[in-house]
Write a protein that holds these residues in place. Sequence first.
Motif, PDB file in Angstrom:
ATOM      1  N   LYS A   3      38.754  40.076  31.413  1.00 20.12           N
ATOM      2  CA  LYS A   3      39.416  40.608  30.469  1.00 20.12           C
ATOM      3  C   LYS A   3      39.346  42.216  30.238  1.00 20.12           C
ATOM      4  O   LYS A   3      37.556  41.920  31.111  1.00 20.12           O
ATOM      5  N   LYS A   4      39.352  43.544  30.854  1.00 16.64           N
ATOM      6  CA  LYS A   4      39.021  44.793  31.281  1.00 16.64           C
ATOM      7  C   LYS A   4      38.205  45.602  30.086  1.00 16.64           C
ATOM      8  O   LYS A   4      37.053  45.711  30.755  1.00 16.64           O
ATOM      9  N   PRO A 293      40.409  47.430  36.275  1.00 19.96           N
ATOM     10  CA  PRO A 293      41.290  47.837  37.639  1.00 19.96           C
ATOM     11  C   PRO A 293      41.125  47.446  39.202  1.00 19.96           C
ATOM     12  O   PRO A 293      42.109  47.011  39.680  1.00 19.96           O
ATOM     13  N   ASP A 294      39.762  46.936  39.963  1.00 18.56           N
ATOM     14  CA  ASP A 294      39.447  46.560  40.886  1.00 18.56           C
ATOM     15  C   ASP A 294      40.138  45.070  41.299  1.00 18.56           C
ATOM     16  O   ASP A 294      40.281  44.631  42.210  1.00 18.56           O
ATOM     17  N   PHE A 295      39.800  44.937  40.253  1.00 19.79           N
ATOM     18  CA  PHE A 295      39.944  42.969  39.946  1.00 19.79           C
ATOM     19  C   PHE A 295      41.231  42.885  40.047  1.00 19.79           C
ATOM     20  O   PHE A 295      42.126  42.386  40.994  1.00 19.79           O
ATOM     21  N   SER A 296      42.715  43.828  39.025  1.00 13.29           N
ATOM     22  CA  SER A 296      44.164  43.788  38.889  1.00 13.29           C
ATOM     23  C   SER A 296      43.917  44.257  40.359  1.00 13.29           C
ATOM     24  O   SER A 296      45.469  43.555  40.698  1.00 13.29           O
ATOM     25  N   ASP A 297      43.460  45.307  41.194  1.00 15.38           N
ATOM     26  CA  ASP A 297      44.508  45.991  42.323  1.00 15.38           C
ATOM     27  C   ASP A 297      44.184  44.816  43.374  1.00 15.38           C
ATOM     28  O   ASP A 297      44.975  44.487  44.357  1.00 15.38           O
ATOM     29  N   ALA A 298      43.229  43.602  43.771  1.00 19.93           N
ATOM     30  CA  ALA A 298      43.942  42.592  44.311  1.00 19.93           C
ATOM     31  C   ALA A 298      44.040  41.599  43.466  1.00 19.93           C
ATOM     32  O   ALA A 298      44.609  40.554  44.860  1.00 19.93           O
ATOM     33  N   ALA A 299      44.491  41.242  42.693  1.00 16.89           N
ATOM     34  CA  ALA A 299      45.030  40.087  42.085  1.00 16.89           C
ATOM     35  C   ALA A 299      46.395  39.894  42.527  1.00 16.89           C
ATOM     36  O   ALA A 299      47.418  38.972  43.123  1.00 16.89           O
ATOM     37  N   PHE A 300      47.008  41.160  42.037  1.00 18.61           N
ATOM     38  CA  PHE A 300      48.473  41.863  42.213  1.00 18.61           C
ATOM     39  C   PHE A 300      48.578  42.119  43.755  1.00 18.61           C
ATOM     40  O   PHE A 300      50.297  41.864  43.743  1.00 18.61           O
ATOM     41  N   LYS A 301      47.693  41.320  44.558  1.00 21.13           N
ATOM     42  CA  LYS A 301      48.788  42.201  46.097  1.00 21.13           C
ATOM     43  C   LYS A 301      48.597  40.798  46.500  1.00 21.13           C
ATOM     44  O   LYS A 301      48.638  40.556  47.579  1.00 21.13           O
ATOM     45  N   GLY A 309      39.115  37.467  49.241  1.00 17.72           N
ATOM     46  CA  GLY A 309      37.873  37.445  49.804  1.00 17.72           C
ATOM     47  C   GLY A 309      36.379  37.490  48.193  1.00 17.72           C
ATOM     48  O   GLY A 309      37.648  38.275  47.247  1.00 17.72           O
ATOM     49  N   ALA A 310      35.633  38.459  48.770  1.00 16.86           N
ATOM     50  CA  ALA A 310      34.937  39.134  47.857  1.00 16.86           C
ATOM     51  C   ALA A 310      35.400  39.835  47.166  1.00 16.86           C
ATOM     52  O   ALA A 310      35.603  40.907  48.174  1.00 16.86           O
ATOM     53  N   VAL A 311      35.477  40.333  45.847  1.00 15.68           N
ATOM     54  CA  VAL A 311      36.258  41.192  45.610  1.00 15.68           C
ATOM     55  C   VAL A 311      34.886  41.894  44.349  1.00 15.68           C
ATOM     56  O   VAL A 311      34.727  41.008  43.638  1.00 15.68           O
ATOM     57  N   LYS A 312      34.410  43.241  44.569  1.00 18.38           N
ATOM     58  CA  LYS A 312      33.419  43.932  43.968  1.00 18.38           C
ATOM     59  C   LYS A 312      34.247  44.294  42.441  1.00 18.38           C
ATOM     60  O   LYS A 312      35.500  45.189  42.879  1.00 18.38           O
ATOM     61  N   SER A 313      33.592  44.477  41.570  1.00 20.81           N
ATOM     62  CA  SER A 313      34.484  45.211  39.956  1.00 20.81           C
ATOM     63  C   SER A 313      32.818  44.965  39.477  1.00 20.81           C
ATOM     64  O   SER A 313      31.599  45.122  39.766  1.00 20.81           O
ATOM     65  N   GLN A 314      32.824  45.632  38.262  1.00 23.98           N
ATOM     66  CA  GLN A 314      31.529  46.461  37.395  1.00 23.98           C
ATOM     67  C   GLN A 314      30.964  45.126  37.274  1.00 23.98           C
ATOM     68  O   GLN A 314      29.802  45.327  36.103  1.00 23.98           O
TER      69      GLN A 314
END
Length: 399
Positions: A3-4, A293-301, A309-314
């Motif tokens: 969760k965010k 946001p970084d996680f959502s941007d990747a998931a919704f694409k 691939g490797a997705v960086k978030s906080q």
Amino acid sequence: MDKKDLNENEHLENNGTTEELNASENENLEAIEDTTPSPATEELQDTPEPLVTDIEESVPVMSKVGEPTPPAPPSASSRSNKGWMIASIVLAAVLIIVLIKPPFQTDDSKAAVASVNGTDITKQQLYDKLVEAGGETTLQSLITTTLVDQEAKKANITVTDADVTAEIEDLKTQFGGEAALNSALEQSSMTIDDLKKQMPLQVQIRKILEPQVKITDADIKTYYDTNKATYNTEEEVRASHILVATKEEADAILKQLKDGADFAALAKEKSSDTGSKDNGGDLDFFKRSDMDPDFSDAAFKLKVGETSGAVKSQYGYHIIKVTDHKDAHNYTMEEKKADITKALISQKVSELSATWLQDLTTKSKITNTLTDAKAADASAAPDASADPAAAEATEAPAK
């Protein structure tokens, strides 16, 4: 569950989500202490403000943001649409057992039920204390149940296991899911089994009163227009993820996946998100705004079945696998007509039940040994508001 809303102070809001048509919001179930436990008068308490609790090491690294509560339906009594479906839990099983039996016979009332250093506690003492603790309320509940049973038999109404299951499932929907219902039950020190025991009475009342309810197309349109916003659903995806601290770890996991390793097994073994790893990394459905946001941007694409691939978030580095998808949708009145009709029927039954039970009680011959004696004593007592001089004249000896 990822969760965010994990802030810098590592605190998390404990908000829940609500389903469509949940006009009454997520409200607490409460045990009713009224002497006339009419299901129609039982409302669910307003949910208290979310508690903010410290994040322990064992909780998820990420957490969903609570969704906004939809507006209430038009009727002033709509908050109790489902409140009537929850009957009060009687004080204790032993209290019921005692009260449905006549007071102990003289030769039995002195029998000891306990002994303390040689001093006996008798059955009569136990009975008196149980009555004092809540006997009138419990007996009234039993009287009401008996009245409803009698009316149900007259109308050839029966309650099946399927009826009870359907009522429970309907409540889950109204509360926004099984977890939300269980949470509300826990706050009232109830279990789902306690609730099931109350359902036959509620099913009987609903079946008796539903034939009296008439829902018009105008009623449905008014309800839909007032609650239209709650029927608009955002795009959602369902995804699993594996969370690690470094890109090197993420790249190594990606290589294992490419070589045929099982995603869920790797999540259980390597993910640092304790809230999802035991479920193979599954996060269930979420909206864009629910996640980082970084996680959502990747998931919704991603398309269903694809892995990122490797997705960086906080929180670190994620490998995300999308497993399902729901398009955004605005429901029309026709699509929701059946659900709205069901909600309005529940509301109308709630409104009718209080008056119906009161009328039924009034016209029935009822003997209540716990209250009849008090009523007789009260009627025999002198009126404290009477004129003192008149009272003295009444009591003065004749000359």
